[in-house]
Design a protein around this motif. Structure first.
Motif, short mmCIF file in Angstrom:
data_model
loop_
_atom_site.label_atom_id
_atom_site.label_comp_id
_atom_site.label_asym_id
_atom_site.label_seq_id
_atom_site.Cartn_x
_atom_site.Cartn_y
_atom_site.Cartn_z
N ALA A 170 38.84 48.33 62.01
CA ALA A 170 39.43 47.69 62.48
C ALA A 170 40.93 46.90 61.21
CB ALA A 170 39.32 46.56 62.83
N LEU A 171 40.95 46.88 60.18
CA LEU A 171 41.41 46.42 59.40
C LEU A 171 41.91 47.61 57.90
CD1 LEU A 171 39.37 43.06 58.38
CD2 LEU A 171 40.87 43.49 59.76
N GLY A 172 41.17 48.47 58.62
CA GLY A 172 41.84 49.58 57.40
C GLY A 172 41.44 49.44 55.97
N HIS A 173 41.35 50.43 55.30
CA HIS A 173 40.64 50.47 53.92
C HIS A 173 40.99 49.89 53.09
CE1 HIS A 173 39.62 55.54 54.74
NE2 HIS A 173 39.05 54.85 55.98
N ASP A 174 41.64 49.20 53.12
CA ASP A 174 42.35 48.18 52.21
C ASP A 174 41.97 46.93 52.58
OD1 ASP A 174 42.69 45.57 50.34
OD2 ASP A 174 44.28 46.45 49.22
N TRP A 175 40.69 46.12 53.62
CA TRP A 175 40.32 45.24 54.58
C TRP A 175 40.11 43.84 53.68
CZ3 TRP A 175 36.41 48.32 51.99
CH2 TRP A 175 35.15 47.48 51.65
N TRP A 176 40.68 43.92 52.15
CA TRP A 176 41.36 42.46 52.06
C TRP A 176 41.80 42.41 50.91
CZ3 TRP A 176 37.38 38.73 52.68
CH2 TRP A 176 37.17 37.66 51.97
N ALA A 234 43.86 42.46 36.75
CA ALA A 234 42.99 42.22 37.06
C ALA A 234 42.01 41.69 37.45
CB ALA A 234 42.25 41.46 35.49
N LEU A 235 42.92 40.94 38.53
CA LEU A 235 41.69 40.27 39.98
C LEU A 235 41.95 41.32 40.85
CD1 LEU A 235 43.03 36.72 39.62
CD2 LEU A 235 40.51 37.52 40.04
N CYS A 236 43.36 41.81 40.65
CA CYS A 236 43.27 43.03 42.09
C CYS A 236 42.12 44.13 41.22
CB CYS A 236 44.72 43.74 42.22
SG CYS A 236 45.84 43.03 42.43
N LYS A 237 42.15 44.92 40.38
CA LYS A 237 40.86 45.78 39.91
C LYS A 237 39.38 45.67 39.72
CE LYS A 237 38.91 49.24 37.83
NZ LYS A 237 39.75 50.92 38.47
N ALA A 238 38.96 44.10 39.99
CA ALA A 238 37.53 43.58 40.14
C ALA A 238 37.34 43.41 41.63
CB ALA A 238 38.16 41.98 39.49
N LYS A 239 38.19 43.10 42.42
CA LYS A 239 38.54 43.61 43.49
C LYS A 239 38.25 45.09 44.44
CE LYS A 239 41.45 43.70 46.48
NZ LYS A 239 42.00 45.21 47.08
N GLU A 240 38.85 45.70 43.70
CA GLU A 240 39.45 47.62 44.37
C GLU A 240 37.81 47.63 43.79
OE1 GLU A 240 42.25 48.41 42.45
OE2 GLU A 240 44.13 47.66 43.80
N THR A 241 37.13 47.29 42.46
CA THR A 241 35.67 47.44 42.29
C THR A 241 34.35 47.10 43.02
OG1 THR A 241 36.34 47.38 39.30
CG2 THR A 241 34.44 47.44 39.75
N THR A 242 34.38 46.28 43.44
CA THR A 242 33.60 45.54 44.26
C THR A 242 33.98 46.24 45.48
OG1 THR A 242 33.33 43.75 43.44
CG2 THR A 242 32.89 43.02 45.76
N MET A 243 34.87 46.68 46.48
CA MET A 243 35.17 47.59 47.46
C MET A 243 34.59 48.40 47.32
SD MET A 243 38.67 47.48 50.13
CE MET A 243 38.77 45.81 49.95
N GLU A 244 34.64 49.45 45.98
CA GLU A 244 34.54 50.51 45.53
C GLU A 244 32.72 51.04 45.98
OE1 GLU A 244 36.16 51.99 43.00
OE2 GLU A 244 38.85 52.37 43.10
N GLY A 245 32.24 49.60 45.82
CA GLY A 245 31.20 50.11 45.44
C GLY A 245 30.30 49.79 46.86
N LEU A 246 31.29 48.86 47.40
CA LEU A 246 30.39 49.02 49.29
C LEU A 246 30.34 49.90 49.43
CD1 LEU A 246 31.47 45.22 49.23
CD2 LEU A 246 29.36 45.67 49.71
N VAL A 247 31.58 50.65 49.74
CA VAL A 247 32.36 52.04 50.29
C VAL A 247 31.28 53.05 49.68
CG1 VAL A 247 33.22 53.52 50.74
CG2 VAL A 247 34.37 51.39 50.87
N GLN A 248 30.88 53.39 48.65
CA GLN A 248 29.92 54.66 48.11
C GLN A 248 28.91 54.18 48.60
OE1 GLN A 248 31.16 53.88 43.68
NE2 GLN A 248 32.96 54.85 43.79
N GLY A 249 28.13 52.86 47.95
CA GLY A 249 27.21 52.11 49.06
C GLY A 249 26.72 52.67 50.33
N MET A 250 27.66 53.12 51.71
CA MET A 250 27.07 53.46 52.82
C MET A 250 26.80 54.77 52.65
SD MET A 250 31.23 52.37 53.94
CE MET A 250 30.93 52.70 55.50
N THR A 251 26.95 55.70 51.04
CA THR A 251 26.16 57.44 51.90
C THR A 251 24.49 56.35 51.67
OG1 THR A 251 28.20 57.75 50.00
CG2 THR A 251 25.75 59.56 49.94
N PHE A 252 24.31 55.60 50.65
CA PHE A 252 22.84 55.36 51.01
C PHE A 252 22.25 54.64 51.87
CE2 PHE A 252 24.22 56.97 46.82
CZ PHE A 252 23.63 58.25 46.82
N ASN A 253 23.13 54.35 52.85
CA ASN A 253 22.93 53.15 53.92
C ASN A 253 23.03 51.87 53.62
OD1 ASN A 253 22.58 54.60 56.42
ND2 ASN A 253 21.04 55.57 55.78
#
Length: 333
Positions: A286-292, A248-267
């Motif tokens: 620098a750190l890869g797509h899974d940077w955390w 669940a902690l992995c999923k929570a982190k991935e959910t937040t990360m996906e939101g940031l990456v998807q947000g790049m479309t809209f700056n």
């Protein structure tokens, strides 16, 4: 199916918010989430007050507890707080410190503990890369910017050949740095004098982002500050719940990360931080797509480094292995 109630404590990190909001659930668990004004109050609540079943703990806090007889806690390979720490070393500009080797013989402040999480890592790096040893300096441990009570609920070990003093509760190591009472300071928190741009202080590594990027490129280590600890009794009796917590902690982190990456479309317009999208792209480059990353495989070098540094700096009585610190059934993650 009955859900097991658990009290769980974290800082208000973006990577745990999907759990707190309920958008990500822990299978089999009825979780009550807690937080505190500062993260060390969470540590105190877990270790000294037994308030939680699961909590974020600084790696050094967990290791100091594990180094006692019959340790009560064990880790899971989740790392909610991590940071590069070349940037955590500050110097008084009149001290004559221009390079790491100049720290020899100096009076250096350290926040909260001798060997706090943001202190162990810089000392280890300074030792590995520049030959600096803590015993060739003098250390003053205390707070910055606001009064801090001594951390008495974990062992405060240091080698006999290292000079360590504890400052008064009201001491402000940041002010002492600015006024020249300290030559340098290592601190997880940025002192007020630095934030306000005092001309009397600077970082030991002024171009710290470039230095930290080079360090990662050379070592593959994104330093770990905090992990997640669970009661050893719970880890032994209910591995199913601990595994569910991990995923669940992995999923929570991935959910937040996906939101940031998807947000790049809209700056990333939801964040009032200019150039966020460009920064995220640089981080991913620098750190890869899974940077955390969570889990053992992606973090083994960082874990081994922090365990080695604790032993070399005399904070633990021996060099622990990762297998002694984390639950065995998550070692293959």
């Amino acid at each position: 199916m009955n859900r097991i109630p658990l009290d769980i404590a974290f800082c208000n990190y973006d990577r745990v918010q999907p759990l707190v909001s309920g958008s990500v659930r822990i299978d089999g668990v009825d979780a009550t989430f807690h937080t505190e004004r500062i993260v060390t109050e969470i540590f105190k609540g877990m270790i000294a007050e037994r308030k939680y079943d699961v909590s974020e703990l600084g790696m050094t806090y967990l290791l100091r507890v594990i180094d006692r007889p019959d340790p009560e806690f064990v880790g899971i390979p989740v790392f909610p707080n991590r940071a590069f720490r070349h940037s955590a070393i500050y110097v008084n500009n009149a001290s004559g410190i221009r390079r790491p080797e100049d720290l020899a013989g100096k009076r250096i402040g350290e926040l909260a503990l001798y060997g706090h999480d943001a202190g162990v890592m810089p000392k280890g790096i300074l030792s590995d890369d520049f030959g600096f040893k803590p015993e060739i300096a003098r250390w003053l441990v205390g707070g910055i910017d606001f009064p801090m009570e001594p951390v008495k609920y974990v062992p405060q070990r240091h080698p006999g050949n290292v000079q360590v003093q504890w400052a008064d509760t009201e001491a402000d190591l940041g002010r002492m740095l600015e006024e020249g009472e300290l030559d340098a300071l290592i601190s997880a928190d940025v002192p007020k004098c630095v934030l306000e741009g005092s001309e009397k202080v600077s970082r030991l590594f002024p171009d710290y982002v470039k230095v930290e990027q080079e360090y990662y490129a050379r070592t593959g280590i994104f330093p770990i500050m905090h992990t997640v600890a669970v009661r050893r009794e719970l880890a032994g009796s209910r591995p199913d719940l601990v595994k569910a917590l991990y995923f669940a902690l992995c999923k929570a982190k991935e959910t937040t990360m996906e939101g940031l990456v998807q947000g790049m479309t809209f700056n990333n317009m939801s964040l009032m931080i200019p150039w966020t999208t460009n920064l995220l792209q640089e981080i991913r480059n620098a750190l890869g797509h899974d940077w955390w990353p969570y889990g053992m495989r992606a973090n083994r070098e960082a874990i081994d480094a922090i365990l080695r540094y604790h032993f070399e700096q005399g904070i633990t009585s021996r060099r622990f292995s990762a297998e002694e610190v984390f639950v065995p059934y998550l070692m293959d993650t």
